[in-house]
Design a protein around this motif. Structure first.
Motif, PDB file in Angstrom:
ATOM      1  N   VAL A 121      -6.341  -3.054   3.958  1.00 43.77           N
ATOM      2  CA  VAL A 121      -5.582  -3.940   3.077  1.00 43.77           C
ATOM      3  C   VAL A 121      -4.404  -3.155   2.513  1.00 43.77           C
ATOM      4  CG1 VAL A 121      -5.648  -5.378   1.002  1.00 43.77           C
ATOM      5  CG2 VAL A 121      -7.660  -5.256   2.495  1.00 43.77           C
ATOM      6  N   ILE A 122      -3.219  -3.755   2.554  1.00 38.54           N
ATOM      7  CA  ILE A 122      -2.010  -3.103   2.046  1.00 38.54           C
ATOM      8  C   ILE A 122      -1.211  -4.102   1.224  1.00 38.54           C
ATOM      9  CG2 ILE A 122      -1.879  -1.517   4.010  1.00 38.54           C
ATOM     10  CD1 ILE A 122       0.422  -3.250   5.102  1.00 38.54           C
ATOM     11  N   GLY A 123      -0.237  -3.589   0.490  1.00 39.14           N
ATOM     12  CA  GLY A 123       0.681  -4.444  -0.242  1.00 39.14           C
ATOM     13  C   GLY A 123       1.896  -4.783   0.599  1.00 39.14           C
ATOM     14  N   VAL A 124       2.348  -6.028   0.473  1.00 43.33           N
ATOM     15  CA  VAL A 124       3.550  -6.477   1.189  1.00 43.33           C
ATOM     16  C   VAL A 124       4.444  -7.224   0.205  1.00 43.33           C
ATOM     17  CG1 VAL A 124       2.431  -6.604   3.450  1.00 43.33           C
ATOM     18  CG2 VAL A 124       2.381  -8.599   1.938  1.00 43.33           C
ATOM     19  N   CYS A 161      -5.949 -10.917  -6.236  1.00 43.74           N
ATOM     20  CA  CYS A 161      -6.551 -10.068  -5.199  1.00 43.74           C
ATOM     21  C   CYS A 161      -6.672 -10.792  -3.860  1.00 43.74           C
ATOM     22  CB  CYS A 161      -7.939  -9.604  -5.636  1.00 43.74           C
ATOM     23  SG  CYS A 161      -7.936  -8.456  -7.023  1.00 43.74           S
ATOM     24  N   VAL A 162      -6.433 -12.078  -3.847  1.00 42.01           N
ATOM     25  CA  VAL A 162      -6.574 -12.853  -2.611  1.00 42.01           C
ATOM     26  C   VAL A 162      -5.425 -12.519  -1.666  1.00 42.01           C
ATOM     27  CG1 VAL A 162      -6.658 -15.172  -1.627  1.00 42.01           C
ATOM     28  CG2 VAL A 162      -7.750 -14.708  -3.842  1.00 42.01           C
ATOM     29  N   PRO A 163      -5.718 -12.104  -0.434  1.00 46.13           N
ATOM     30  CA  PRO A 163      -4.631 -11.719   0.481  1.00 46.13           C
ATOM     31  C   PRO A 163      -3.764 -12.906   0.886  1.00 46.13           C
ATOM     32  CG  PRO A 163      -6.740 -11.678   1.617  1.00 46.13           C
ATOM     33  CD  PRO A 163      -7.040 -11.903   0.170  1.00 46.13           C
ATOM     34  N   ARG A 164      -2.476 -12.702   0.783  1.00 45.83           N
ATOM     35  CA  ARG A 164      -1.536 -13.730   1.250  1.00 45.83           C
ATOM     36  C   ARG A 164      -1.613 -13.887   2.761  1.00 45.83           C
ATOM     37  NH1 ARG A 164       4.588 -12.128   1.259  1.00 45.83           N
ATOM     38  NH2 ARG A 164       3.876 -11.320   3.274  1.00 45.83           N
ATOM     39  N   ASP A 165      -1.713 -12.740   3.452  1.00 48.35           N
ATOM     40  CA  ASP A 165      -1.757 -12.725   4.914  1.00 48.35           C
ATOM     41  C   ASP A 165      -3.094 -12.166   5.376  1.00 48.35           C
ATOM     42  OD1 ASP A 165       1.032 -13.468   5.013  1.00 48.35           O
ATOM     43  OD2 ASP A 165       1.489 -11.376   4.525  1.00 48.35           O
ATOM     44  N   VAL A 166      -3.627 -12.765   6.421  1.00 49.31           N
ATOM     45  CA  VAL A 166      -4.820 -12.243   7.094  1.00 49.31           C
ATOM     46  C   VAL A 166      -4.476 -12.107   8.570  1.00 49.31           C
ATOM     47  CG1 VAL A 166      -7.239 -12.595   7.693  1.00 49.31           C
ATOM     48  CG2 VAL A 166      -6.401 -13.299   5.433  1.00 49.31           C
ATOM     49  N   ARG A 200       1.030   2.760   8.110  1.00 51.04           N
ATOM     50  CA  ARG A 200       2.415   2.479   8.512  1.00 51.04           C
ATOM     51  C   ARG A 200       2.487   1.875   9.913  1.00 51.04           C
ATOM     52  NH1 ARG A 200       2.578   8.299   8.860  1.00 51.04           N
ATOM     53  NH2 ARG A 200       2.593   8.971  11.037  1.00 51.04           N
ATOM     54  N   ASP A 201       1.424   2.022  10.705  1.00 53.68           N
ATOM     55  CA  ASP A 201       1.400   1.481  12.067  1.00 53.68           C
ATOM     56  C   ASP A 201       0.806   0.079  12.131  1.00 53.68           C
ATOM     57  OD1 ASP A 201       2.535   3.785  13.010  1.00 53.68           O
ATOM     58  OD2 ASP A 201       0.660   4.694  13.676  1.00 53.68           O
ATOM     59  N   LEU A 202       0.394  -0.476  10.984  1.00 58.44           N
ATOM     60  CA  LEU A 202      -0.092  -1.847  10.981  1.00 58.44           C
ATOM     61  C   LEU A 202       1.080  -2.797  11.203  1.00 58.44           C
ATOM     62  CD1 LEU A 202      -2.495  -1.592   7.919  1.00 58.44           C
ATOM     63  CD2 LEU A 202      -3.197  -1.968  10.297  1.00 58.44           C
ATOM     64  N   PRO A 203       0.909  -3.843  12.003  1.00 58.79           N
ATOM     65  CA  PRO A 203       2.017  -4.773  12.247  1.00 58.79           C
ATOM     66  C   PRO A 203       2.429  -5.499  10.961  1.00 58.79           C
ATOM     67  CG  PRO A 203      -0.026  -5.662  13.126  1.00 58.79           C
ATOM     68  CD  PRO A 203      -0.330  -4.252  12.707  1.00 58.79           C
ATOM     69  N   ARG A 204       3.706  -5.642  10.762  1.00 60.57           N
ATOM     70  CA  ARG A 204       4.208  -6.336   9.563  1.00 60.57           C
ATOM     71  C   ARG A 204       4.726  -7.714   9.949  1.00 60.57           C
ATOM     72  NH1 ARG A 204       4.299  -2.500   5.280  1.00 60.57           N
ATOM     73  NH2 ARG A 204       2.974  -0.843   6.050  1.00 60.57           N
ATOM     74  N   TYR A 235       5.576 -13.353  -6.351  1.00 65.45           N
ATOM     75  CA  TYR A 235       4.803 -12.439  -7.183  1.00 65.45           C
ATOM     76  C   TYR A 235       5.302 -10.994  -7.150  1.00 65.45           C
ATOM     77  CZ  TYR A 235       1.454 -16.267  -7.470  1.00 65.45           C
ATOM     78  OH  TYR A 235       0.864 -17.480  -7.697  1.00 65.45           O
ATOM     79  N   GLY A 236       6.336 -10.724  -6.365  1.00 66.26           N
ATOM     80  CA  GLY A 236       6.816  -9.354  -6.214  1.00 66.26           C
ATOM     81  C   GLY A 236       6.115  -8.641  -5.082  1.00 66.26           C
ATOM     82  N   GLN A 237       4.780  -8.602  -5.148  1.00 62.74           N
ATOM     83  CA  GLN A 237       3.952  -8.054  -4.078  1.00 62.74           C
ATOM     84  C   GLN A 237       2.661  -8.850  -3.988  1.00 62.74           C
ATOM     85  OE1 GLN A 237       3.956  -3.857  -5.606  1.00 62.74           O
ATOM     86  NE2 GLN A 237       4.347  -3.313  -3.468  1.00 62.74           N
ATOM     87  N   ARG A 238       2.126  -8.919  -2.792  1.00 63.17           N
ATOM     88  CA  ARG A 238       0.809  -9.498  -2.568  1.00 63.17           C
ATOM     89  C   ARG A 238       0.083  -8.627  -1.551  1.00 63.17           C
ATOM     90  NH1 ARG A 238       0.102 -15.043  -3.627  1.00 63.17           N
ATOM     91  NH2 ARG A 238      -2.015 -14.779  -2.817  1.00 63.17           N
ATOM     92  N   LEU A 239      -1.184  -8.907  -1.351  1.00 59.29           N
ATOM     93  CA  LEU A 239      -1.970  -8.152  -0.385  1.00 59.29           C
ATOM     94  C   LEU A 239      -1.939  -8.804   0.989  1.00 59.29           C
ATOM     95  CD1 LEU A 239      -5.154  -7.234  -2.464  1.00 59.29           C
ATOM     96  CD2 LEU A 239      -3.112  -5.838  -2.046  1.00 59.29           C
TER      97      LEU A 239
END
Length: 510
Positions: free
Chosen positions: A443-446, A484-489, A506-510, A451-455
């Motif tokens: 899990v990372i921040g995007v 805490c609920v992820p915006r993207d799964v 850093r190698d996770l697809p964005r 909200y500025g950032q989400r998970l």
């Protein structure tokens, strides 16, 4: 550290058993001459137990302590290096790698442990940044080092050993200092100068909590170039243990090799436990007494599942390349609080501080600082890490509960602010790891416009399992706050990991 603690711990772990007086005298004489680094620890072990098997590997090598000393001493006399040189070691786990490491240290050169997962460009940059005179490497890395004049394939060292008659070395003018590279998950790896132990105190801090005994047969599955794998080697030499090695960790083959070699201890990283749990339950581990892990976060769900299958044999050491260790969780700690990092061992201090440097109340999250005898001596580029009252900043955020147990809430640079709320991705990772359909997750921040950032959650499902994105979001929503609920799964076949099992975010697809 007090002498009574050291003596009592050594006695409990079988290190003070009577032996031939001349062997014991020679053992302590070698420590007095050579110190407590690799070269000295090997010599004390060879003096006390020369015929005991020191290392066995899957390629068929089997050396006693006497043979390991002879081979490393011959190689020390043949390698084109001298005191003060930096020598890279780019090898997978093997008996020959241990010979090379001890040979380098025996002449007073500095072994630089190079990650086997580096790319050609990273390796070139590390070679230049660390000022390496020589790099001893496995054959598989020859192409990566084709442009480096100081490359020596490890097979060539065998011929070097045979070309030199038996030799008794004198201590070098300066002891060799091991340099461990940081993981490089967020940038170019840096070289961290590891201190040489000044006595038995650091060993006793560890074996007081992790009950490794003298002469134990241990598989070191963690890479020897990694801080935890290298620490396992240091502990093994001090315990006059038998080290069992495989070049790569392959769950079934490693399990079989541990059983064939009568191993009772395993030094591993957490992802290796996960892969062992994926084997059929009827393929039980050998009669292990200890499985000790470090190197990355141990999810609470994984700790519980492992102990439920294999017994309460799991120990988790929380530390870093720079801090060595901060805390150790015993099976009792992990049963009481599966996501704990344990308690500071003897002689170790952990503080949870606010941004201004004041202690925070019990249970509140703050910056984790640690102090012990083995804090690193700085990076090879001349930089260091923040110190506060003699305690080193770990770069982690965490808290301590009323029982004195340490909990790591996340990295300082991983925490995100979502709609004004502090959110720790690791908290959601641990929650999702408890879903039976999920094999592993990150899990990372995007960025988020509202909200500025989400998970964002990256999920690997178990074979034949199915799970919907909305099911994952609903599960998090039912157990945590809405931020805490992820915006993207995102579902992936596997998470990108480096050679030590850490997720390379850093190698996770964005």
């Amino acid at each position: 550290m007090d002498a009574p603690f050291v003596l009592a711990t050594m006695a409990r772990r079988g290190l003070l058993k009577p032996g031939p007086p001349h062997h014991i005298l020679r053992q302590f004489r070698e420590l007095g001459k050579w110190g407590y680094g690799l070269a000295g620890e090997l010599r004390q072990a060879a003096a006390r137990s020369p015929s005991r098997v020191a290392v066995v590997d899957s390629a068929g090598a089997c050396f006693t302590y006497g043979e390991l000393l002879d081979r490393s001493s011959r190689l020390a006399g043949a390698l084109p290096v001298s005191a003060g040189d930096r020598v890279g070691v780019l090898c997978r786990n093997s008996a020959d790698m241990i010979v090379v490491l001890i040979a380098i240290a025996s002449v007073g050169a500095d072994p630089v442990l190079v990650n086997t997962g580096l790319s050609a460009s990273q390796l070139s940059a590390v070679t230049a940044a660390q000022g390496l005179k020589v790099v001893v490497h496995d054959e598989e890395f020859s192409a990566l080092l084709s442009g480096f004049a100081g490359a020596i394939e490890i097979n060539r060292t065998l011929a070097m050993i045979d070309s030199v008659p038996p030799v008794v070395l004198s201590p070098p003018p300066r002891p060799g200092r091991t340099i461990v590279l940081t993981s490089g998950t967020t940038g170019m790896p840096k070289g961290a100068r590891r201190p040489t132990p000044g006595g038995f105190s650091p060993l006793c801090s560890i074996i007081d909590r992790i009950p490794l005994r003298g002469g134990v047969r241990m598989m070191i599955a963690a890479p020897l170039f990694h801080t935890w794998g290298f620490a396992g080697l240091q502990i093994a030499l001090a315990l006059r243990a038998t080290v069992v090695l495989r070049r790569r960790f392959e769950p079934f083959e490693s399990l079989s090799f541990m059983r064939d070699q009568d191993c009772t201890a395993l030094i591993a990283v957490p992802v290796m436990l996960q892969s062992l749990l994926e084997l059929p339950p009827e393929l039980a581990l050998p009669p292990l007494e200890i499985a000790a892990v470090s190197g990355s976060a141990l999810p609470g769900g994984l700790a519980t599942r492992f102990m439920d299958r294999y017994g309460d044999i799991l120990y988790n050491l929380y530390g870093s390349t720079e801090a060595s260790w901060a805390s150790i969780a015993t099976p009792a700690d992990l049963r009481a609080a599966p996501d704990t990092a344990g308690r500071p061992p003897h002689g170790t201090a952990v503080a949870v501080l606010s941004p201004s440097g004041t202690p925070v109340p019990t249970g509140e999250t703050g910056r984790l600082f640690v102090g012990n005898e083995m804090l690193f001596e700085g990076y090879t580029n001349g930089s260091g890490r923040e110190l506060h009252g003699g305690l080193l900043a770990t770069g982690d955020l965490g808290h301590v509960d009323e029982a004195g147990r340490v909990f790591v809430d996340g990295r300082e640079d991983d925490m995100i602010v979502s709609g004004g709320e502090n959110v720790f991705p690791s908290e959601v990772e641990g929650l999702l790891a408890g879903l039976p359909e999920i094999l592993e997750c990150a899990v990372i921040g995007v960025p988020d416009d509202e909200y500025g950032q989400r998970l964002a959650a990256y999920v690997v499902l178990r074979e034949s399992a199915t799970l919907e994105e909305d099911t994952i979001r609903s599960y998090v929503r039912s157990h945590r706050a809405r931020f805490c609920v992820p915006r993207d799964v995102v579902f992936l076949p596997a998470l990108p990991r480096n050679a030590t099992g850490k997720v390379v975010k850093r190698d996770l697809p964005r």
